[in-house]
Design an enzyme around this catalytic site. Structure first.
Site, PDB file in Angstrom:
ATOM      1  N   THR A  17     -24.218  -2.211 -27.201  1.00 59.45           N
ATOM      2  CA  THR A  17     -25.164  -1.262 -27.782  1.00 59.45           C
ATOM      3  C   THR A  17     -26.573  -1.842 -27.649  1.00 59.45           C
ATOM      4  N   ALA A  19     -28.225  -1.311 -25.070  1.00 60.15           N
ATOM      5  CA  ALA A  19     -28.142  -1.764 -23.676  1.00 60.15           C
ATOM      6  C   ALA A  19     -29.317  -1.289 -22.825  1.00 60.15           C
ATOM      7  N   GLY A  22     -34.374  -4.982 -23.081  1.00 60.05           N
ATOM      8  CA  GLY A  22     -34.399  -6.354 -23.579  1.00 60.05           C
ATOM      9  C   GLY A  22     -33.101  -7.110 -23.489  1.00 60.05           C
ATOM     10  N   ASP A  42     -26.959   3.349 -25.725  1.00 58.63           N
ATOM     11  CA  ASP A  42     -28.286   3.252 -26.322  1.00 58.63           C
ATOM     12  C   ASP A  42     -28.651   4.580 -26.978  1.00 58.63           C
ATOM     13  N   LEU A  43     -29.576   4.476 -27.938  1.00 53.18           N
ATOM     14  CA  LEU A  43     -30.130   5.703 -28.529  1.00 53.18           C
ATOM     15  C   LEU A  43     -30.839   6.514 -27.446  1.00 53.18           C
ATOM     16  N   VAL A  76     -26.310   4.373 -33.431  1.00 52.05           N
ATOM     17  CA  VAL A  76     -25.277   3.551 -34.083  1.00 52.05           C
ATOM     18  C   VAL A  76     -25.370   3.612 -35.598  1.00 52.05           C
ATOM     19  N   TYR A 169     -36.056  -6.628 -42.230  1.00 52.98           N
ATOM     20  CA  TYR A 169     -35.402  -7.149 -41.017  1.00 52.98           C
ATOM     21  C   TYR A 169     -34.613  -8.412 -41.337  1.00 52.98           C
ATOM     22  N   ALA A 203     -38.846 -12.939 -25.438  1.00 56.52           N
ATOM     23  CA  ALA A 203     -39.832 -12.039 -24.830  1.00 56.52           C
ATOM     24  C   ALA A 203     -39.167 -10.727 -24.420  1.00 56.52           C
ATOM     25  N   THR A 204     -39.330  -9.717 -25.281  1.00 55.90           N
ATOM     26  CA  THR A 204     -38.795  -8.384 -25.031  1.00 55.90           C
ATOM     27  C   THR A 204     -39.800  -7.360 -25.561  1.00 55.90           C
TER      28      THR A 204
HETATM   29  C1  LIG Z   1     -46.518 -20.063 -39.318  1.00 57.80           C
HETATM   30  C2  LIG Z   1     -45.308 -19.336 -38.814  1.00 57.80           C
HETATM   31  C3  LIG Z   1     -44.144 -19.432 -39.767  1.00 57.80           C
HETATM   32  C4  LIG Z   1     -42.925 -18.825 -39.090  1.00 57.80           C
HETATM   33  C5  LIG Z   1     -41.725 -18.651 -39.976  1.00 57.80           C
HETATM   34  C6  LIG Z   1     -40.567 -17.942 -39.316  1.00 57.80           C
HETATM   35  C7  LIG Z   1     -40.784 -17.623 -37.863  1.00 57.80           C
HETATM   36  C8  LIG Z   1     -39.653 -16.888 -37.254  1.00 57.80           C
HETATM   37  C9  LIG Z   1     -40.054 -16.420 -35.890  1.00 57.80           C
HETATM   38  C10 LIG Z   1     -38.948 -15.732 -35.182  1.00 57.80           C
HETATM   39  C11 LIG Z   1     -39.405 -14.405 -34.703  1.00 57.80           C
HETATM   40  C12 LIG Z   1     -38.329 -13.716 -33.961  1.00 57.80           C
HETATM   41  C13 LIG Z   1     -37.953 -12.473 -34.694  1.00 57.80           C
HETATM   42  C14 LIG Z   1     -37.035 -11.663 -33.867  1.00 57.80           C
HETATM   43  O1  LIG Z   1     -35.875 -11.341 -34.601  1.00 57.80           O
HETATM   44  C15 LIG Z   1     -37.671 -10.405 -33.314  1.00 57.80           C
HETATM   45  C16 LIG Z   1     -38.652  -9.796 -34.220  1.00 57.80           C
HETATM   46  O2  LIG Z   1     -38.410  -9.543 -35.375  1.00 57.80           O
HETATM   47  S1  LIG Z   1     -40.187  -9.528 -33.505  1.00 57.80           S
HETATM   48  C17 LIG Z   1     -41.176  -9.071 -34.899  1.00 57.80           C
HETATM   49  C18 LIG Z   1     -41.601 -10.280 -35.711  1.00 57.80           C
HETATM   50  N1  LIG Z   1     -42.527  -9.838 -36.736  1.00 57.80           N
HETATM   51  C19 LIG Z   1     -43.425 -10.641 -37.339  1.00 57.80           C
HETATM   52  O3  LIG Z   1     -43.474 -11.843 -37.119  1.00 57.80           O
HETATM   53  C20 LIG Z   1     -44.399  -9.966 -38.270  1.00 57.80           C
HETATM   54  C21 LIG Z   1     -45.759 -10.051 -37.630  1.00 57.80           C
HETATM   55  N2  LIG Z   1     -46.801  -9.526 -38.532  1.00 57.80           N
HETATM   56  C22 LIG Z   1     -47.194  -8.234 -38.445  1.00 57.80           C
HETATM   57  O4  LIG Z   1     -46.678  -7.424 -37.710  1.00 57.80           O
HETATM   58  C23 LIG Z   1     -48.349  -7.843 -39.352  1.00 57.80           C
HETATM   59  O5  LIG Z   1     -48.959  -9.020 -39.810  1.00 57.80           O
HETATM   60  C24 LIG Z   1     -47.911  -7.017 -40.569  1.00 57.80           C
HETATM   61  C25 LIG Z   1     -46.798  -7.688 -41.303  1.00 57.80           C
HETATM   62  C26 LIG Z   1     -47.496  -5.629 -40.098  1.00 57.80           C
HETATM   63  C27 LIG Z   1     -49.116  -6.894 -41.525  1.00 57.80           C
HETATM   64  O6  LIG Z   1     -50.218  -6.446 -40.788  1.00 57.80           O
HETATM   65  P1  LIG Z   1     -51.668  -6.514 -41.446  1.00 57.80           P
HETATM   66  O7  LIG Z   1     -52.613  -5.944 -40.445  1.00 57.80           O
HETATM   67  O8  LIG Z   1     -51.612  -5.972 -42.831  1.00 57.80           O
HETATM   68  O9  LIG Z   1     -51.974  -8.086 -41.623  1.00 57.80           O
HETATM   69  P2  LIG Z   1     -52.342  -9.114 -40.446  1.00 57.80           P
HETATM   70  O10 LIG Z   1     -51.540  -8.827 -39.240  1.00 57.80           O
HETATM   71  O11 LIG Z   1     -53.820  -9.186 -40.321  1.00 57.80           O
HETATM   72  O12 LIG Z   1     -51.802 -10.477 -41.074  1.00 57.80           O
HETATM   73  C28 LIG Z   1     -52.440 -11.020 -42.243  1.00 57.80           C
HETATM   74  C29 LIG Z   1     -52.300 -12.527 -42.155  1.00 57.80           C
HETATM   75  O13 LIG Z   1     -50.894 -12.856 -42.207  1.00 57.80           O
HETATM   76  C30 LIG Z   1     -50.553 -13.599 -41.047  1.00 57.80           C
HETATM   77  N3  LIG Z   1     -49.186 -13.268 -40.634  1.00 57.80           N
HETATM   78  C31 LIG Z   1     -48.694 -12.026 -40.471  1.00 57.80           C
HETATM   79  N4  LIG Z   1     -47.413 -12.099 -40.065  1.00 57.80           N
HETATM   80  C32 LIG Z   1     -47.102 -13.422 -39.983  1.00 57.80           C
HETATM   81  C33 LIG Z   1     -45.920 -14.145 -39.588  1.00 57.80           C
HETATM   82  N5  LIG Z   1     -44.813 -13.507 -39.224  1.00 57.80           N
HETATM   83  N6  LIG Z   1     -45.938 -15.480 -39.604  1.00 57.80           N
HETATM   84  C34 LIG Z   1     -47.080 -16.119 -39.988  1.00 57.80           C
HETATM   85  N7  LIG Z   1     -48.250 -15.530 -40.363  1.00 57.80           N
HETATM   86  C35 LIG Z   1     -48.229 -14.161 -40.335  1.00 57.80           C
HETATM   87  C36 LIG Z   1     -51.544 -13.190 -40.004  1.00 57.80           C
HETATM   88  O14 LIG Z   1     -51.621 -14.185 -39.007  1.00 57.80           O
HETATM   89  C37 LIG Z   1     -52.807 -13.071 -40.822  1.00 57.80           C
HETATM   90  O15 LIG Z   1     -53.311 -14.369 -41.038  1.00 57.80           O
HETATM   91  P3  LIG Z   1     -54.887 -14.620 -41.090  1.00 57.80           P
HETATM   92  O16 LIG Z   1     -55.372 -13.828 -42.280  1.00 57.80           O
HETATM   93  O17 LIG Z   1     -55.029 -16.094 -41.208  1.00 57.80           O
HETATM   94  O18 LIG Z   1     -55.426 -14.063 -39.791  1.00 57.80           O
HETATM   95  N1  LIG Z   2     -36.616 -10.124 -29.169  1.00 58.01           N
HETATM   96  C1  LIG Z   2     -36.418 -11.073 -30.082  1.00 58.01           C
HETATM   97  O1  LIG Z   2     -37.226 -11.990 -30.280  1.00 58.01           O
HETATM   98  C2  LIG Z   2     -35.182 -11.045 -30.924  1.00 58.01           C
HETATM   99  C3  LIG Z   2     -34.870 -12.188 -31.651  1.00 58.01           C
HETATM  100  C4  LIG Z   2     -33.735 -12.174 -32.464  1.00 58.01           C
HETATM  101  C5  LIG Z   2     -32.914 -11.068 -32.500  1.00 58.01           C
HETATM  102  N2  LIG Z   2     -33.237  -9.983 -31.780  1.00 58.01           N
HETATM  103  C6  LIG Z   2     -32.335  -8.837 -31.855  1.00 58.01           C
HETATM  104  O2  LIG Z   2     -31.806  -8.578 -30.558  1.00 58.01           O
HETATM  105  C7  LIG Z   2     -31.467  -7.195 -30.435  1.00 58.01           C
HETATM  106  C8  LIG Z   2     -32.134  -6.624 -29.199  1.00 58.01           C
HETATM  107  O3  LIG Z   2     -33.525  -6.746 -29.390  1.00 58.01           O
HETATM  108  P1  LIG Z   2     -34.563  -6.657 -28.186  1.00 58.01           P
HETATM  109  O4  LIG Z   2     -35.583  -7.712 -28.401  1.00 58.01           O
HETATM  110  O5  LIG Z   2     -33.833  -6.569 -26.908  1.00 58.01           O
HETATM  111  O6  LIG Z   2     -35.240  -5.251 -28.533  1.00 58.01           O
HETATM  112  P2  LIG Z   2     -35.565  -3.980 -27.647  1.00 58.01           P
HETATM  113  O7  LIG Z   2     -36.440  -3.146 -28.512  1.00 58.01           O
HETATM  114  O8  LIG Z   2     -36.022  -4.385 -26.294  1.00 58.01           O
HETATM  115  O9  LIG Z   2     -34.130  -3.264 -27.476  1.00 58.01           O
HETATM  116  C9  LIG Z   2     -33.488  -2.647 -28.567  1.00 58.01           C
HETATM  117  C10 LIG Z   2     -32.661  -1.494 -28.027  1.00 58.01           C
HETATM  118  O10 LIG Z   2     -31.916  -0.920 -29.100  1.00 58.01           O
HETATM  119  C11 LIG Z   2     -31.981   0.482 -28.982  1.00 58.01           C
HETATM  120  N3  LIG Z   2     -31.767   1.125 -30.288  1.00 58.01           N
HETATM  121  C12 LIG Z   2     -32.642   1.166 -31.321  1.00 58.01           C
HETATM  122  N4  LIG Z   2     -32.132   1.871 -32.335  1.00 58.01           N
HETATM  123  C13 LIG Z   2     -30.894   2.284 -31.948  1.00 58.01           C
HETATM  124  C14 LIG Z   2     -29.889   3.047 -32.549  1.00 58.01           C
HETATM  125  N5  LIG Z   2     -30.040   3.575 -33.784  1.00 58.01           N
HETATM  126  N6  LIG Z   2     -28.747   3.290 -31.849  1.00 58.01           N
HETATM  127  C15 LIG Z   2     -28.594   2.794 -30.596  1.00 58.01           C
HETATM  128  N7  LIG Z   2     -29.522   2.061 -29.954  1.00 58.01           N
HETATM  129  C16 LIG Z   2     -30.654   1.804 -30.638  1.00 58.01           C
HETATM  130  C17 LIG Z   2     -33.371   0.761 -28.426  1.00 58.01           C
HETATM  131  O11 LIG Z   2     -33.436   2.042 -27.827  1.00 58.01           O
HETATM  132  C18 LIG Z   2     -33.520  -0.377 -27.430  1.00 58.01           C
HETATM  133  O12 LIG Z   2     -33.073  -0.009 -26.155  1.00 58.01           O
HETATM  134  C19 LIG Z   2     -31.947  -6.550 -31.735  1.00 58.01           C
HETATM  135  O13 LIG Z   2     -30.856  -6.434 -32.636  1.00 58.01           O
HETATM  136  C20 LIG Z   2     -32.961  -7.538 -32.287  1.00 58.01           C
HETATM  137  O14 LIG Z   2     -33.076  -7.447 -33.684  1.00 58.01           O
HETATM  138  C21 LIG Z   2     -34.343  -9.922 -30.986  1.00 58.01           C
END
Ligand SMILES: CCCCCCCCCCCCC[C@@H](O)CC(=O)SCCNC(=O)CCNC(=O)[C@H](O)C(C)(C)COP(=O)(O)OP(=O)(O)OC[C@H]1O[C@@H](n2cnc3c(N)ncnc32)[C@H](O)[C@@H]1OP(=O)(O)O
Ligand SMILES: NC(=O)c1ccc[n+]([C@@H]2O[C@H](COP(=O)([O-])OP(=O)(O)OC[C@H]3O[C@@H](n4cnc5c(N)ncnc54)[C@H](O)[C@@H]3O)[C@@H](O)[C@H]2O)c1
Length: 261
Positions: A17, A19, A22, A42-43, A76, A169, A203-204
């Site tokens: 799923t 698929a 990324g 996939d969705l 899903v 998340y 990187a996705t």
């Molecule tokens: C120092 C790092 C500590 C790391 C701890 C754990 C790291 C784990 C990393 C693994 C990542 C992989 C995850 C994977 O499963 C796939 C994903 O989930 S990809 C998505 C990951 N998402 C995030 O990391 C969240 C990123 N943040 C945002 O999207 C926005 O900040 C948001 C939460 C929407 C809020 O937006 P807003 O505009 O309100 O605020 P800012 O973006 O201006 O942020 C304010 C300040 O907070 C700092 N910040 C925000 N998020 C993080 C974060 N995740 N880690 C550390 N710091 C963060 C941002 O830098 C700003 O700082 P400053 O005021 O100094 O500029």
């Molecule tokens: N990219 C990362 O850094 C990272 C790190 C840790 C875990 N993951 C996990 O790995 C998995 C894949 O992530 P990715 O980075 O390839 O993301 P991606 O956004 O490239 O791919 C996600 C896929 O899931 C599909 N999807 C979303 N909602 C759905 C639904 N309701 N039913 C069926 N399909 C659905 C999307 O259409 C998309 O094709 C996710 O579960 C994500 O949480 C990603």
């Protein structure tokens, strides 16, 4: 790929799923490369179909079809859709999938103080409930047919250590680990292994939405110094799908470049 791996999964039918993008697309390519027949779900139907085209499936421009790969559309997070998906896969291939990889996932990032109930509900529905529904439907199909299998659920390092902006998340991914461990306890007697893969920053398209300043912060923390590739995750998924991991169940394997070792 080493030649001895090219047929490691030759008898497997793999349901993947998420698929269409990324990690899920990379997993589909890798499993097909080891001989599996892939049911790419996939969705986004078109994205799933593109993955099948890349596998050399029906309608491929990649030369003659290699294997009977097929694309399926399903949300899903919907119980009926998940059940229907497993019914469609079994109708298409006359057997249940022996490998099931739940990659479908989303983010709706926001700080706790501002996160909406809808942001929470959406992420839990897809990432946790969706993994539950697919795992349950697949396990029911395997057990009722007396088939062995390997279920691989994609969690995240965030499910172990948390991450700013990801209460929803992180909870969903922590739940995936607990769900998978419990399924492993219940299904081991049926010859069904259940394991989690725990990627770090890969990187996705999902990570392309992260603010660059955050990407920079996190990257600095990675001992290997760079983001991972989807293929790095697919390598581990292929191992867990194969009999090379035949005595491994209930684990969670980190693919993080050393982040939070
Ligand atoms: C120092 C790092 C500590 C790391 C701890 C754990 C790291 C784990 C990393 C693994 C990542 C992989 C995850 C994977 O499963 C796939 C994903 O989930 S990809 C998505 C990951 N998402 C995030 O990391 C969240 C990123 N943040 C945002 O999207 C926005 O900040 C948001 C939460 C929407 C809020 O937006 P807003 O505009 O309100 O605020 P800012 O973006 O201006 O942020 C304010 C300040 O907070 C700092 N910040 C925000 N998020 C993080 C974060 N995740 N880690 C550390 N710091 C963060 C941002 O830098 C700003 O700082 P400053 O005021 O100094 O500029
Ligand atoms: N990219 C990362 O850094 C990272 C790190 C840790 C875990 N993951 C996990 O790995 C998995 C894949 O992530 P990715 O980075 O390839 O993301 P991606 O956004 O490239 O791919 C996600 C896929 O899931 C599909 N999807 C979303 N909602 C759905 C639904 N309701 N039913 C069926 N399909 C659905 C999307 O259409 C998309 O094709 C996710 O579960 C994500 O949480 C990603």
């Amino acid at each position: 790929m080493a030649s001895q791996l090219q047929n490691r999964l030759r008898s497997a039918l793999a349901l993947v799923t998420g698929a269409g993008s990324g990690i899920g697309r990379a997993v589909s390519v890798r499993l097909a490369g080891e001989g599996a027949t892939v049911a790419a779900c996939d969705l986004d139907r078109a994205a799933a179909q593109e993955t099948v085209r890349l596998l050399g499936g029906p309608g491929s421009k990649e030369g003659p079809p290699r294997g009977n790969h097929a694309a399926f559309q399903a949300d899903v997070s919907e119980a009926r859709a998940a059940r229907c998906l497993l019914e469609q896969v079994q109708a298409c291939f006359s057997r249940p999938p022996s490998v099931v990889v739940s990659c479908a996932g989303i983010t709706q990032d926001e700080f706790l103080l501002h996160m909406s109930e809808d942001d929470w509900d959406k992420v839990i529905a897809v990432n946790l409930k969706g993994t539950f529904l697919v795992t349950q439907a697949a396990a029911q199909a395997l057990v009722s047919n007396g088939c062995r299998g390997s279920i691989i659920n994609i969690s995240s390092i965030v499910g172990k250590v948390g991450n700013m902006g990801q209460t929803n998340y992180a909870a969903s991914k922590a739940g995936v680990i607990g769900l998978t461990q419990t399924a492993a306890r219940e299904l081991g007697r049926h010859g069904i292994r259940c394991n989690s893969v725990v990627p770090g920053f890969i990187a996705t398209p999902m990570t392309q939405k992260v603010p660059q300043k955050v990407v920079d912060k996190i990257t600095e923390m990675i001992p290997m110094g760079h983001l991972g590739d989807p293929e790095d995750v697919a390598d581990v998924v292929a191992f867990l799908a194969s009999e090379d991991s035949g005595y491994i169940t209930g684990t969670s394997v980190e693919v993080t470049g050393g982040l939070f070792m």
